[in-house]
Design a protein around this motif. Structure first.
Motif, PDB file in Angstrom:
ATOM      1  N   SER A 112       0.709  -1.428   0.033  1.00 38.87           N
ATOM      2  CA  SER A 112       0.142  -0.025  -0.089  1.00 38.87           C
ATOM      3  C   SER A 112       0.885   1.368   0.030  1.00 38.87           C
ATOM      4  N   ALA A 113       2.029   1.048   0.622  1.00 38.72           N
ATOM      5  CA  ALA A 113       2.900   2.310   0.622  1.00 38.72           C
ATOM      6  C   ALA A 113       3.543   2.546  -0.774  1.00 38.72           C
ATOM      7  N   ALA A 118       0.125   6.250  -4.266  1.00 38.43           N
ATOM      8  CA  ALA A 118       1.049   6.831  -3.270  1.00 38.43           C
ATOM      9  C   ALA A 118       2.205   7.188  -3.972  1.00 38.43           C
ATOM     10  N   ARG A 121       2.780  11.158  -5.214  1.00 33.60           N
ATOM     11  CA  ARG A 121       3.303  12.207  -4.792  1.00 33.60           C
ATOM     12  C   ARG A 121       4.763  12.325  -4.878  1.00 33.60           C
ATOM     13  N   ASP A 219       4.290  11.259   8.323  1.00 33.77           N
ATOM     14  CA  ASP A 219       3.145  11.055   7.810  1.00 33.77           C
ATOM     15  C   ASP A 219       2.876   9.559   7.144  1.00 33.77           C
ATOM     16  N   GLU A 221       0.908   8.392   4.983  1.00 42.34           N
ATOM     17  CA  GLU A 221       0.658   8.254   3.848  1.00 42.34           C
ATOM     18  C   GLU A 221       1.900   8.336   2.733  1.00 42.34           C
ATOM     19  N   SER A 222       3.060   8.948   3.208  1.00 42.99           N
ATOM     20  CA  SER A 222       4.211   9.061   2.477  1.00 42.99           C
ATOM     21  C   SER A 222       5.266   8.288   3.144  1.00 42.99           C
ATOM     22  N   ARG A 227       4.842   3.898   8.212  1.00 38.17           N
ATOM     23  CA  ARG A 227       3.797   3.066   8.003  1.00 38.17           C
ATOM     24  C   ARG A 227       4.204   1.358   8.460  1.00 38.17           C
TER      25      ARG A 227
END
Ligand code: HEM
Length: 419
Positions: A112-113, A118, A121, A219, A221-222, A227
């Motif tokens: 997912s990362a 993803a 960005r 973060d 998300e990034s 993560r």
């Protein structure tokens, strides 16, 4: 040494001379004629140590697709090779050399990362970095496409993915070369020692980074590290060792392979001038061109599995615990799958190459690698359409990771002093 295997004409060739642990020098320059002979004469070849080497596309694909029949767990193989050492702990804990359930637990947060969404960005920063490298190459007429360009790109991307402070990135490339270099079919004592040192130093560095990130999460998300730390705290339960060793693996997996893809592509274009002119005339071909570079000069040429029970491939019967080498580079030139396989065709379609493997272990970073290569090659060609390589290109000299150490280049943009 197997010089006979190469020099003999194909009629008298004895393909059983081939040994992955004792390759002739010509192999490193151009393994494809050898792969072709093997595919034609002994597509399921028994090597002297009892393992087998596969060179047909359909066989390699079938093994990738059958994760139950062909295990990725390397404990049995690496115990004698590495002994009780940091390299053993690293390679037997990373997801690529494990089966479910560890593999599934670790792979989920990584996938997912690194999804297409993803990595979108990362694009702006990547373009900025590529352009800065091109600017600095433009200042000089003589550059090295590996050091000054191809190696700097994945280093930037992987560093950003883990948010490694810029001042701490310098050792990453050498660690990665030493650790993955230890996967070569045969190893010197010195290579082993270098690999072990690199795992110890990199583990220590990452343990420190993990402590800092636990205290100041990024973060999720990034930031891949945040993560993975969060995944480790949830139901998926990554132990500290699993966390550290898999971070090392991701940091390494995306380095040399991507450097080599960019280097191999820019080298291949100089050998195929019509295809080079075509790509310059039609920049929209870049995505399909990258797929063809991946097929034609796969930067990862070999995969490995071990049988979990008796089975057969073609007419060959394999016992339980037989080691199987998957000839990715050979499968990608199989005429049964790719018409006119020795030709570089940047618009080739379909092009279902195996450069990223296939099945449950298929490369988790493939979209990132594609993005890096497409941006780097397209922007390089737009800036330096007349680039020429020097005579002293130096290959890495390894069977598994195919690429160059040095690609001296005249960018064609020398600053001429006006009279
Ligand atoms: C041209 C560049 C690349 C090539 C040719 C490549 C090739 C491969 C191959 C063949 C495998 C499958 C191994 C197996 O099944 O035994 C693999 C797995 C993997 N790759 Fe890549 N790779 C590249 C770039 C990257 C990048 C940029 C990343 C991450 C940032 C990455 C991360 C991974 C991971 C995590 C796995 C393990 C997946 C699993 O076991 O489930 N790779 N890669």
């Amino acid at each position: 040494m197997n010089g006979d295997f190469i020099s003999s004409d194909s009629a008298s060739l004895d393909a059983t001379n081939f040994d992955l642990r004792d390759l002739p020098p010509q192999f490193y320059e151009d393994p494809y004629p050898i792969y072709r002979r093997l595919r034609e004469q002994a597509p399921v070849l028994r090597l002297p140590d009892g393992s087998v080497f596969l060179t047909r596309y359909r066989d390699v694909l079938a093994v990738y697709k059958d994760a139950q029949g062909f295990s990725s767990d390397k404990v049995r193989e690496f115990a004698p090779k590495f002994g009780d050492s940091p390299l053993f702990e690293h390679h037997t804990t990373s997801l690529v050399f494990n089966d479910p359930p560890l593999h599934t637990r670790v792979r989920r947060p990584i996938i997912s990362a690194l999804s297409i969404k993803a990595i979108e960005r990362l694009k702006a920063g990547l373009i900025e970095r590529v352009d800065a490298l091109l600017d600095s190459m433009q200042e000089r007429s003589q550059v090295d496409l590996i050091e000054d360009f191809a190696a700097a790109i994945p280093l930037e991307i992987i560093g950003n993915l883990f948010d490694v402070p810029r001042t701490e990135r310098a050792p990453l490339r050498d660690w990665s070369l030493a650790i993955l270099g230890a996967l070569e079919p045969s190893l010197s004592e010195e290579q082993l020692a270098r690999g072990n040192r690199a795992v110890s130093q990199m583990s220590e560095y990452l343990r420190g980074l993990i402590v800092q990130r636990r205290n100041h999460p990024g973060d999720p998300e990034s930031d891949v590290l945040t993560r993975l730390i969060e995944a480790g705290m949830g139901a998926t339960q990554l132990s500290e060792k699993e966390l550290v060793q898999n971070c090392i693996f991701i940091l390494n997996a995306g380095h040399e392979t991507t450097t080599n893809l960019i280097g191999n592509s820019l080298h291949a274009l100089t050998r195929w001038p019509d295809e080079r002119a075509r790509l310059i005339a039609e920049p929209g071909l870049i995505d399909s061109a990258v797929e063809e570079f991946l097929r034609f000069e796969s930067s990862n040429q070999l995969g490995n599995r071990i049988t979990t029970g008796p089975c057969s491939i073609g007419d060959t019967v394999l016992a339980v615990h037989t080691r199987v080498h998957l000839g990715i580079g050979a499968a990608n030139r199989d005429p049964e799958q790719f018409p006119d396989p020795e030709r570089l065709d940047l618009a080739r379609t379909p092009n279902r190459h195996l450069a990223f493997g296939s099945g449950i272990h298929q490369c988790a970073g493939m979209n990132l690698a594609r993005l890096e290569a497409a941006l780097a090659i397209a922007r390089f060609l737009a800036r330096f359409p007349n680039y020429r390589l020097g005579d002293t290109c130096v290959r890495g000299g390894r069977a598994r990771f195919r690429g160059f150490l040095k690609l001296p280049c005249d960018t064609g943009k020398a600053h001429h002093h006006r009279p």
